[in-house]
Structures are given as structure tokens and as C-alpha cells.
Design an enzyme around this catalytic site. Structure first.
Site, PDB file in Angstrom:
ATOM      1  N   LYS A 132       0.838  -1.208   0.000  1.00 19.65           N
ATOM      2  CA  LYS A 132       0.000   0.000   0.000  1.00 19.65           C
ATOM      3  C   LYS A 132       0.871   1.257   0.000  1.00 19.65           C
ATOM      4  O   LYS A 132       0.506   2.253  -0.618  1.00 19.65           O
ATOM      5  CB  LYS A 132      -0.959   0.017   1.198  1.00 19.65           C
ATOM      6  CG  LYS A 132      -2.037  -1.074   1.140  1.00 19.65           C
ATOM      7  CD  LYS A 132      -3.426  -0.495   1.066  1.00 19.65           C
ATOM      8  CE  LYS A 132      -4.546  -1.473   1.233  1.00 19.65           C
ATOM      9  NZ  LYS A 132      -5.093  -2.236   0.221  1.00 19.65           N
ATOM     10  N   LYS A 141      -4.404  -9.788  -6.538  1.00 18.29           N
ATOM     11  CA  LYS A 141      -5.740 -10.111  -6.014  1.00 18.29           C
ATOM     12  C   LYS A 141      -6.779  -9.108  -6.538  1.00 18.29           C
ATOM     13  O   LYS A 141      -6.444  -7.959  -6.853  1.00 18.29           O
ATOM     14  CB  LYS A 141      -5.730 -10.157  -4.494  1.00 18.29           C
ATOM     15  CG  LYS A 141      -5.663  -8.817  -3.818  1.00 18.29           C
ATOM     16  CD  LYS A 141      -5.882  -8.940  -2.325  1.00 18.29           C
ATOM     17  CE  LYS A 141      -6.001  -7.555  -1.720  1.00 18.29           C
ATOM     18  NZ  LYS A 141      -7.208  -7.247  -1.031  1.00 18.29           N
ATOM     19  N   LYS A 158     -10.982  -3.550  -4.529  1.00 22.19           N
ATOM     20  CA  LYS A 158     -12.015  -2.540  -4.754  1.00 22.19           C
ATOM     21  C   LYS A 158     -11.460  -1.426  -5.623  1.00 22.19           C
ATOM     22  O   LYS A 158     -12.130  -0.933  -6.517  1.00 22.19           O
ATOM     23  CB  LYS A 158     -12.429  -1.912  -3.419  1.00 22.19           C
ATOM     24  CG  LYS A 158     -13.067  -2.863  -2.463  1.00 22.19           C
ATOM     25  CD  LYS A 158     -13.685  -2.084  -1.307  1.00 22.19           C
ATOM     26  CE  LYS A 158     -13.686  -2.898  -0.046  1.00 22.19           C
ATOM     27  NZ  LYS A 158     -12.406  -2.823   0.699  1.00 22.19           N
TER      28      LYS A 158
HETATM   29  N1  AQP Z   1      -9.322 -10.714  -3.670  1.00 17.43           N
HETATM   30  C1  AQP Z   1      -9.709 -11.150  -2.484  1.00 17.43           C
HETATM   31  N2  AQP Z   1      -9.928 -12.480  -2.284  1.00 17.43           N
HETATM   32  C2  AQP Z   1     -10.346 -12.934  -1.061  1.00 17.43           C
HETATM   33  N3  AQP Z   1     -10.548 -12.128  -0.003  1.00 17.43           N
HETATM   34  C3  AQP Z   1     -10.338 -10.795  -0.168  1.00 17.43           C
HETATM   35  N4  AQP Z   1     -10.465  -9.740   0.647  1.00 17.43           N
HETATM   36  C4  AQP Z   1     -10.147  -8.608  -0.006  1.00 17.43           C
HETATM   37  N5  AQP Z   1      -9.802  -8.886  -1.269  1.00 17.43           N
HETATM   38  C5  AQP Z   1      -9.919 -10.241  -1.409  1.00 17.43           C
HETATM   39  C6  AQP Z   1     -10.904  -9.856   2.038  1.00 17.43           C
HETATM   40  O1  AQP Z   1     -12.015  -8.995   2.216  1.00 17.43           O
HETATM   41  C7  AQP Z   1     -11.978  -8.475   3.542  1.00 17.43           C
HETATM   42  C8  AQP Z   1     -12.064  -7.000   3.487  1.00 17.43           C
HETATM   43  O2  AQP Z   1     -10.931  -6.427   2.898  1.00 17.43           O
HETATM   44  P1  AQP Z   1     -10.651  -4.888   3.151  1.00 17.43           P
HETATM   45  O3  AQP Z   1     -11.545  -4.058   2.368  1.00 17.43           O
HETATM   46  O4  AQP Z   1     -10.740  -4.596   4.582  1.00 17.43           O
HETATM   47  O5  AQP Z   1      -9.184  -4.723   2.749  1.00 17.43           O
HETATM   48  P2  AQP Z   1      -8.454  -4.955   1.412  1.00 17.43           P
HETATM   49  O6  AQP Z   1      -7.808  -6.297   1.494  1.00 17.43           O
HETATM   50  O7  AQP Z   1      -7.588  -3.787   1.275  1.00 17.43           O
HETATM   51  O8  AQP Z   1      -9.618  -5.004   0.313  1.00 17.43           O
HETATM   52  P3  AQP Z   1      -9.625  -4.554  -1.159  1.00 17.43           P
HETATM   53  O9  AQP Z   1     -10.900  -5.030  -1.719  1.00 17.43           O
HETATM   54  O10 AQP Z   1      -8.386  -4.945  -1.852  1.00 17.43           O
HETATM   55  O11 AQP Z   1      -9.734  -3.009  -1.069  1.00 17.43           O
HETATM   56  P4  AQP Z   1      -8.739  -1.866  -1.474  1.00 17.43           P
HETATM   57  O12 AQP Z   1      -8.703  -1.866  -2.990  1.00 17.43           O
HETATM   58  O13 AQP Z   1      -9.386  -0.650  -0.908  1.00 17.43           O
HETATM   59  O14 AQP Z   1      -7.411  -2.164  -0.865  1.00 17.43           O
HETATM   60  C9  AQP Z   1     -10.680  -8.981   4.181  1.00 17.43           C
HETATM   61  O15 AQP Z   1     -10.977 -10.122   4.968  1.00 17.43           O
HETATM   62  C10 AQP Z   1      -9.845  -9.366   2.995  1.00 17.43           C
HETATM   63  O16 AQP Z   1      -8.926 -10.388   3.295  1.00 17.43           O
END
Ligand code: AQP
Length: 348
Positions: A111, A192, A195
Site C-alpha cells: 500500500k 488479487k 475494490k
Molecule cells: N481478492 C480477495 N480475495 C479474497 N478475499 C479478499 N479480501 C479482499 N480482497 C480479497 C478480504 O475482504 C476483507 C475485506 O478487505 P478490506 O476491504 O478490509 O481490505 P483490502 O484487502 O484492502 O480489500 P480490497 O478489496 O483490496 O480493497 P482496497 O482496494 O481498498 O485495498 C478482508 O478479509 C480481505 O482479506
């Protein structure tokens, strides 16, 4: 009854990865555990965001939770920043967390590299806040996707250290993973689904949109890749990456189709999967046929979700009530833990 806690950052539309990695497990666990699920807004502000979008996004996330099947009669649904004990407990726990442990966290490195103009101590300290989120409820299980596994391990280390220094207080929390613990980006399956990447399948997407997105997913006509990828998806493993290491194209195709098969195996009915398993074992899958079928399976799975969400969006009073009641319950538990920690650390 054991306790679980988890949360999602309100940083954009929830996608299939968030659902399969986290929410699907939450729904399965809410019956047998005392469950706390939060909208992690304090975590959301550690990466760039628009101030005016944050409140609408928090509400959208709560709607997603409710529409997906989290039941406020069985669980506590709340907004992280409405429970001040999280931030205060984080400060106390930061005094026993080694800086080196924070610096080696993969998410911190990723990040901060992705946001060079938004370097801040919050990204580094994120795992201490996450430890506070978990330990404030004395949760012993944390259902998350595998990118969060390292953070749960750190929370476990912090709990152990606190218990050793100040006396037994916390259970040692463990991450709980489901069948879709790491859903990959469709366009770039080496990363992965996220969002902020913009390529994810949103839970609210209609069938036509899902079809267009899946159509662009990386796939292959190579029988070896098809066979190995299906096997890896079935076993819930990353698969024989070494085998493709010298060939980046095959490696990418392997991850792309393993990802599609993983989605099929978690969401498809047995009659859907049996037919494709036989074709995969023979190394013969026409992705021009498989992809639209998979898109329909996904769209049908989320059809009740979309309908419920539309109804809930009209019921502002109910949604507000859920948030207020959840906040009250969460505050009661977290404040009690905070008082205990303050006393054990000599602050009371
Ligand atoms: N690709 C994924 N596959 C499985 N699990 C996932 N999680 C996120 N992406 C995947 C799980 O969703 C929960 C919430 O995640 P988060 O929003 O708190 O954090 P993140 O990992 O930063 O999510 P994103 O979607 O990737 O958001 P951005 O783009 O904002 O960084 C967690 O349990 C995570 O493991």
C-alpha cells in the site's frame, strides 16, 4: 461460545473477493458464534479517499452486509469509528508492538508503494489497530481473506505478549479461511481482486456486466494448464507455480483459470461442477462456453442479494436502527476490555 470479529474497509464497492474471502464465511459462522462485524472506516482513511464519499460508502457497506445475509438479531453490526475504545486500545497495544514487525507486513509495503504521495504512519500502524479491533472483543476467530492472515498473526503475537507482561487477558486469535480465500483480478490474475483496482466483479453487478467482465478474464487452451489449474482450485492451493515459473505467459494463464475454477467450485451447484470437472480432467474446456456459464452462475447466486439490497436501501429507519443498536452493544463490550487493560497496565 467463542467470539469472532471481522470487518471490511468502506473503500469502494464490495466485490466477489470480499464476499468469498470474508462475508460468505461470516454468514456461515454467525449462527454458532458471538459475532461482531464492523465497517472499518478508521482503516479506510489510511489510503487516499474522498471525504464527501466516506459516509455514503459506509452506508453502502452496511447495506451489503445486510443484503448478503448478516442478521442483526444474531450479530453485532457496527461502524468502527463509533467505538472510540478501538483507537484507545490501539495506543496501549502500540507500546508493546515492535516497529520491525510492522515494517515487514506485506500490505504495508504494497500500500505504501502504491500510494507514494500518501505516505503516513496510519498505513504502518494499521495492524496494531486491527489487533485492537480483534482484542477489544476478545475474539478468538477472525474470518478473513488470506491477505489479512499476516495481520491476524501479528494480533496473536501482541495478545501473547500482553498476556505475558500483564497477566492472562486475551485469547490468542486465529485466522479462519474459506474456499475463496484469495480471488484474483480477472485482467491480471497475478494480483488479487480489489475494490480500488476497478476490475472486480461487484456484488451489485447485473448478469450482462458480469458476462463482459468474465469475457475479458485471462484463460488458456493449453490442456496441461487446464488440468493442473482445476486440481489446484479443488485442493484450495496456489498450485505448482514452480512448473510454470520459466514461462510467464503460462504462469499467468494458470492463475487466471485456477481463479475461474475456484469461483465455479465455491458458487456452482454440484451438477454444474461435475460436468466441468470431467472436461478439465480431460484438459478440454472451451472457455468461450465456460465463461458465460460461470457468469450466469455468479449472477444467479447474487440475484436474491440484489433484490434484498434494493428493498433495504428504501428502509432508512431500519438501517439506522441496526447501526445505532450495534454501536451500543459494541461499545459496551469494548469499553469493558479497555478498562481491564488500563487497570492491568497500571493506568487505573
Ligand atoms: N481478492 C480477495 N480475495 C479474497 N478475499 C479478499 N479480501 C479482499 N480482497 C480479497 C478480504 O475482504 C476483507 C475485506 O478487505 P478490506 O476491504 O478490509 O481490505 P483490502 O484487502 O484492502 O480489500 P480490497 O478489496 O483490496 O480493497 P482496497 O482496494 O481498498 O485495498 C478482508 O478479509 C480481505 O482479506
Amino acid at each position: 461460545m467463542s467470539r469472532i470479529l471481522s470487518g471490511i474497509r468502506p473503500s469502494g464497492q464490495l466485490h466477489l473477493g470480499n464476499y468469498l474471502g470474508a462475508i460468505k464465511q461470516w454468514i456461515a459462522l454467525q449462527d454458532q458464534h458471538q459475532a461482531f462485524f464492523m465497517v472499518a472506516d478508521l482503516h479506510a482513511i489510511t489510503t487516499p479517499y474522498e471525504v464527501e464519499s466516506l459516509q455514503p460508502q459506509i452506508r453502502e457497506t452496511i447495506l451489503d452486509y445486510l443484503a448478503a445475509g448478516l442478521d442483526p438479531a444474531k450479530t453485532t453490526l457496527f461502524i468502527q469509528s463509533q467505538v472510540p475504545a478501538h483507537a484507545e486500545l490501539m495506543w496501549l497495544l502500540s507500546t508493546i508492538t515492535p516497529i520491525g514487525e510492522l515494517q515487514r507486513m506485506v500490505q504495508y509495503k504494497e500500500k505504501s508503494a502504491a500510494n507514494p504521495d500518501f505516505q503516513n504512519a496510519g498505513i504502518l500502524n494499521y495492524p496494531i489497530l486491527m489487533a485492537a479491533d480483534i482484542l477489544a472483543y476478545k475474539a478468538d476467530r477472525v474470518p478473513v481473506g488470506d491477505d489479512q492472515g499476516q495481520h491476524v498473526e501479528l494480533a496473536r503475537d501482541v495478545a501473547k505478549k500482553f498476556n505475558r507482561l500483564f497477566g492472562q487477558t486475551f485469547p490468542e486469535p486465529l485466522a479462519v479461511f474459506g474456499g475463496g480465500k484469495r480471488i484474483m483480478s480477472l485482467a491480471n490474475p497475478m494480483e488479487k481482486m480489489s475494490k480500488t483496482g476497478g476490475e472486480g466483479i461487484a456484488l451489485t453487478d447485473e448478469e450482462s456486466t458480469i458476462k463482459k467482465k468474465i469475457q475479458k478474464a485471462v484463460s488458456t487452451s493449453e490442456p496441461r494448464v487446464i488440468r493442473e489449474a482445476f486440481r489446484a482450485a479443488e485442493q484450495g492451493e496456489r498450485g505448482p507455480e514452480i512448473q510454470w515459473q520459466g514461462d510467464p505467459t503460462l504462469l499467468k494463464q494458470f492463475h487466471g483459470v485456477r481463479n475461474l475454477f475456484t469461483i465455479l467450485l465455491v458458487l456452482g451447484l454440484p451438477k454444474d461442477t461435475a460436468q466441468w470437472k470431467a472436461a478439465a480432467e480431460a484438459g478440454k474446456i472451451q472457455f468461450s462456453q465456460f465463461k458465460p456459464t460461470l457468469a450466469t452462475i455468479i449472477a444467479e447466486h447474487f440475484a436474491p442479494f440484489r433484490a434484498r439490497r434494493e428493498q433495504l436501501a428504501k428502509d432508512e429507519t431500519f438501517v439506522r436502527g441496526v447501526i445505532d443498536e450495534g454501536g451500543l452493544k459494541a461499545n459496551q463490550v469494548a469499553e469493558q476490555t479497555l478498562a481491564e487493560v488500563q487497570a492491568k497496565m497500571g493506568l487505573r
